[in-house]
Design an enzyme around this catalytic site. Structure first.
Site, PDB file in Angstrom:
ATOM      1  N   GLU A 134       0.826  -1.201   0.000  1.00 34.44           N
ATOM      2  CA  GLU A 134       0.000   0.000   0.000  1.00 34.44           C
ATOM      3  C   GLU A 134       0.868   1.262   0.000  1.00 34.44           C
ATOM      4  O   GLU A 134       0.529   2.270  -0.635  1.00 34.44           O
ATOM      5  CB  GLU A 134      -0.905   0.025   1.247  1.00 34.44           C
ATOM      6  CG  GLU A 134      -1.878  -1.144   1.366  1.00 34.44           C
ATOM      7  CD  GLU A 134      -1.321  -2.319   2.142  1.00 34.44           C
ATOM      8  OE1 GLU A 134      -0.143  -2.663   1.940  1.00 34.44           O
ATOM      9  OE2 GLU A 134      -2.054  -2.911   2.941  1.00 34.44           O
TER      10      GLU A 134
ATOM     11  N   ARG B 188       9.767 -24.510  -6.850  1.00 32.57           N
ATOM     12  CA  ARG B 188      10.887 -24.229  -5.923  1.00 32.57           C
ATOM     13  C   ARG B 188      11.066 -22.728  -5.727  1.00 32.57           C
ATOM     14  O   ARG B 188      11.349 -22.282  -4.614  1.00 32.57           O
ATOM     15  CB  ARG B 188      12.191 -24.817  -6.495  1.00 32.57           C
ATOM     16  CG  ARG B 188      12.275 -26.315  -6.379  1.00 32.57           C
ATOM     17  CD  ARG B 188      13.579 -26.812  -6.974  1.00 32.57           C
ATOM     18  NE  ARG B 188      13.559 -28.252  -7.136  1.00 32.57           N
ATOM     19  CZ  ARG B 188      14.321 -28.923  -7.995  1.00 32.57           C
ATOM     20  NH1 ARG B 188      15.174 -28.274  -8.770  1.00 32.57           N
ATOM     21  NH2 ARG B 188      14.236 -30.232  -8.075  1.00 32.57           N
TER      22      ARG B 188
ATOM     23  N   GLY C 273      12.235 -39.086  -0.894  1.00 38.00           N
ATOM     24  CA  GLY C 273      11.776 -40.428  -1.242  1.00 38.00           C
ATOM     25  C   GLY C 273      10.566 -40.839  -0.400  1.00 38.00           C
ATOM     26  O   GLY C 273      10.105 -40.093   0.471  1.00 38.00           O
TER      27      GLY C 273
ATOM     28  N   ALA D 132       6.296 -40.495   3.698  1.00 40.97           N
ATOM     29  CA  ALA D 132       5.268 -41.111   4.562  1.00 40.97           C
ATOM     30  C   ALA D 132       5.365 -40.562   5.985  1.00 40.97           C
ATOM     31  O   ALA D 132       4.346 -40.260   6.631  1.00 40.97           O
ATOM     32  CB  ALA D 132       5.423 -42.632   4.556  1.00 40.97           C
TER      33      ALA D 132
HETATM   34  N1  LIG Z   1      -1.759  -5.476   3.813  1.00 44.74           N
HETATM   35  C1  LIG Z   1      -0.456  -5.829   3.876  1.00 44.74           C
HETATM   36  N2  LIG Z   1       0.371  -5.401   2.913  1.00 44.74           N
HETATM   37  C2  LIG Z   1       1.646  -5.789   2.915  1.00 44.74           C
HETATM   38  O1  LIG Z   1       2.444  -5.395   1.923  1.00 44.74           O
HETATM   39  C3  LIG Z   1       2.148  -6.598   3.959  1.00 44.74           C
HETATM   40  N3  LIG Z   1       3.441  -7.011   3.990  1.00 44.74           N
HETATM   41  C4  LIG Z   1       1.239  -6.978   4.991  1.00 44.74           C
HETATM   42  N4  LIG Z   1       1.694  -7.724   6.041  1.00 44.74           N
HETATM   43  C5  LIG Z   1       1.054  -7.839   7.310  1.00 44.74           C
HETATM   44  O2  LIG Z   1       1.811  -7.130   8.273  1.00 44.74           O
HETATM   45  C6  LIG Z   1       2.677  -8.031   8.973  1.00 44.74           C
HETATM   46  C7  LIG Z   1       4.100  -7.603   8.853  1.00 44.74           C
HETATM   47  O3  LIG Z   1       4.258  -6.305   9.322  1.00 44.74           O
HETATM   48  P1  LIG Z   1       5.704  -5.618   9.259  1.00 44.74           P
HETATM   49  O4  LIG Z   1       6.229  -5.781   7.852  1.00 44.74           O
HETATM   50  O5  LIG Z   1       6.567  -6.284  10.261  1.00 44.74           O
HETATM   51  O6  LIG Z   1       5.443  -4.176   9.595  1.00 44.74           O
HETATM   52  C8  LIG Z   1       2.492  -9.399   8.336  1.00 44.74           C
HETATM   53  O7  LIG Z   1       2.594 -10.440   9.291  1.00 44.74           O
HETATM   54  C9  LIG Z   1       1.079  -9.262   7.775  1.00 44.74           C
HETATM   55  O8  LIG Z   1       0.138  -9.456   8.797  1.00 44.74           O
HETATM   56  N5  LIG Z   1      -0.053  -6.588   4.899  1.00 44.74           N
HETATM   57 ZN   LIG Z   2       0.786  -2.559   6.060  1.00 46.94          ZN
END
Ligand SMILES: Nc1nc(O)c(N)c(N[C@@H]2O[C@H](COP(=O)(O)O)[C@@H](O)[C@H]2O)n1
Ligand SMILES: [Zn+2]
Length: 392
Positions: free
Chosen positions: A83, A215, A321, A326
């Site tokens: 955001e 991966r 493997g 399992a």
């Molecule tokens: N809405 C949202 N946008 C992002 O780009 C995010 N990385 C998250 N993460 C949420 O915030 C926690 C991490 O917070 P910090 O990076 O330590 O400030 C993570 O656990 C998510 O819950 N959310």
């Molecule tokens: Zn955030």
């Protein structure tokens, strides 16, 4: 490592969020445009594939008068959230705009400040959320904060796709373990190698490329000692610029070849789990090569998953493997299966199979995968599904 308290179920906090709630049919939320914007968020989020743990992958798009005025994604833990990048790109245009974000905006001070406050300060008019954040530090609080500020909030556009994008992060938060994916490639008669152990290659190159992509999206890939001895794999994602997972070997005896490819750590790191006191000379040799060696006694899949959780991992790929597979299933270390099936027959009563003894005696006890998707990959078939205990 992060220390997160136990989760309260988000659907108890956000009525109609649809989180873990299959009791009533879901209505399609939002317009076609809303869905297209949310799919764009997912596309942006995936630019950081494999690099955000313990954080989720998140994408954000800001729209004003029907035009995209800002975009962003979360590149890695410790850096700003999606955001924030989108708001920066939109500048003044954020005022009165709609922001689409694949995960609920956070509402807490973590490594970064709360995005909810940033959105309020920027004067956005509407927030469209893909899915609620199950992190108990957020869990509906971001949505409540935005609504309290008079911002319109729509929750659940492309919800399943947004949850799938972060199934590793969600599992980690809810179960305090990384999400486990078991991948194997077998012939039409259910063998992963010939009776001599030869296995290169069961599948075609398109299927192998799909595995490399898998991966690139995981934090770690785990094999046992037999796989090192017999296949001598690289276990990298073989893609320019793509993330390589931590390569993990589980070996109780540490009776492993000195010249295995996996000890070459310039491209990707390697971690070996063994039991206390096993082969000290070889432990020293590995450490001198830059390989991390950790003693865990007894060495079990669950102990390894607990350790990787503490390291902040969200998703782990089991490429081992049958015996280890399992054990991993029996200990709840596998949530999802990727089974490649090649139209080949190798025969051999003693040729190895992908999953060893699970102690089942009746077909009614079989682990029937759920939410199964079947695709043709080149000349092979890929069956993808979740073990019954897994919920999204
Ligand atoms: N809405 C949202 N946008 C992002 O780009 C995010 N990385 C998250 N993460 C949420 O915030 C926690 C991490 O917070 P910090 O990076 O330590 O400030 C993570 O656990 C998510 O819950 N959310
Ligand atoms: Zn955030």
């Amino acid at each position: 490592m992060d220390n997160l308290p136990m989760i309260a179920q988000p659907d108890a906090l956000i009525a109609g969020s649809g989180f873990h709630d299959d009791s009533h049919p879901k209505q399609t939320l939002g317009s076609d445009f809303d869905h297209a914007m949310m799919r764009r968020c997912i596309e942006l989020a995936r630019r950081a594939l494999g690099r955000t743990s313990p954080n989720p992958m998140v994408g954000a798009v800001i729209v004003k008068d029907g035009e995209i005025v800002g975009e962003g994604f979360h590149p890695r833990a410790g850096e700003p959230h999606a955001e924030v990048f989108a708001l920066k790109a939109a500048g003044e245009n954020a005022g009165g705009a709609t922001i689409y974000v694949s995960l609920e905006p956070c509402n807490h001070y973590g490594r970064t400040p709360p995005c909810s406050e940033g959105l309020v300060a920027a004067g956005v008019a509407k927030v469209v959320v893909g899915t609620v954040d199950p992190n108990p530090l957020v869990a509906g609080g971001g949505i409540a904060r935005l609504r309290a500020a008079g911002i319109e909030v729509l929750v659940g556009v492309e919800e399943q796709a947004c949850k799938k994008l972060n199934e590793g992060f969600i599992h980690r938060i809810l179960h305090h373990r990384p999400f486990g994916i078991l991948k194997y490639a077998m012939t039409l008669d259910g063998k992963i190698a010939t009776t001599t152990g030869h296995s290169a290659w069961v599948t075609n190159k398109d299927a192998r490329s799909e595995v490399h992509q898998l991966r690139a999206g995981c934090d770690a890939v785990i094999v046992g000692g037999n796989t090192i001895r017999q296949d001598n794999p690289y276990l990298t994602s073989h893609r320019e610029g793509a993330h390589n997972p931590l390569r993990v070997v589980m070996s109780r005896s540490l009776d492993l070849p000195q010249n295995a490819r996996i000890w070459e750590t310039a491209e990707a790191p390697t971690l070996v789990f063994t039991e206390k006191g096993a082969n000290p000379d070889f432990q020293e040799l590995l450490r001198n090569l830059g390989v991390e060696v950790v003693e865990l006694t007894p060495l079990t899949p669950d102990k390894v998953m607990a350790y990787l959780y503490e390291r902040g991992f969200c998703s782990v790929l089991w490429e081992c493997g049958g015996l280890l597979a399992a054990n991993a299933i029996a200990q709840g270390a596998v949530q999802k299966v990727f089974a490649f099936i090649a139209p080949k027959i190798v025969g051999g009563a003693h040729a190895p199979t992908p999953v060893g003894d699970l102690g089942l005696t009746s077909m009614s006890e079989a682990l029937s995968l759920e939410r199964v998707e079947i695709r043709v990959v080149g000349s092979d078939c890929l069956v993808e599904g979740y073990l019954p205990s897994h919920q999204l």
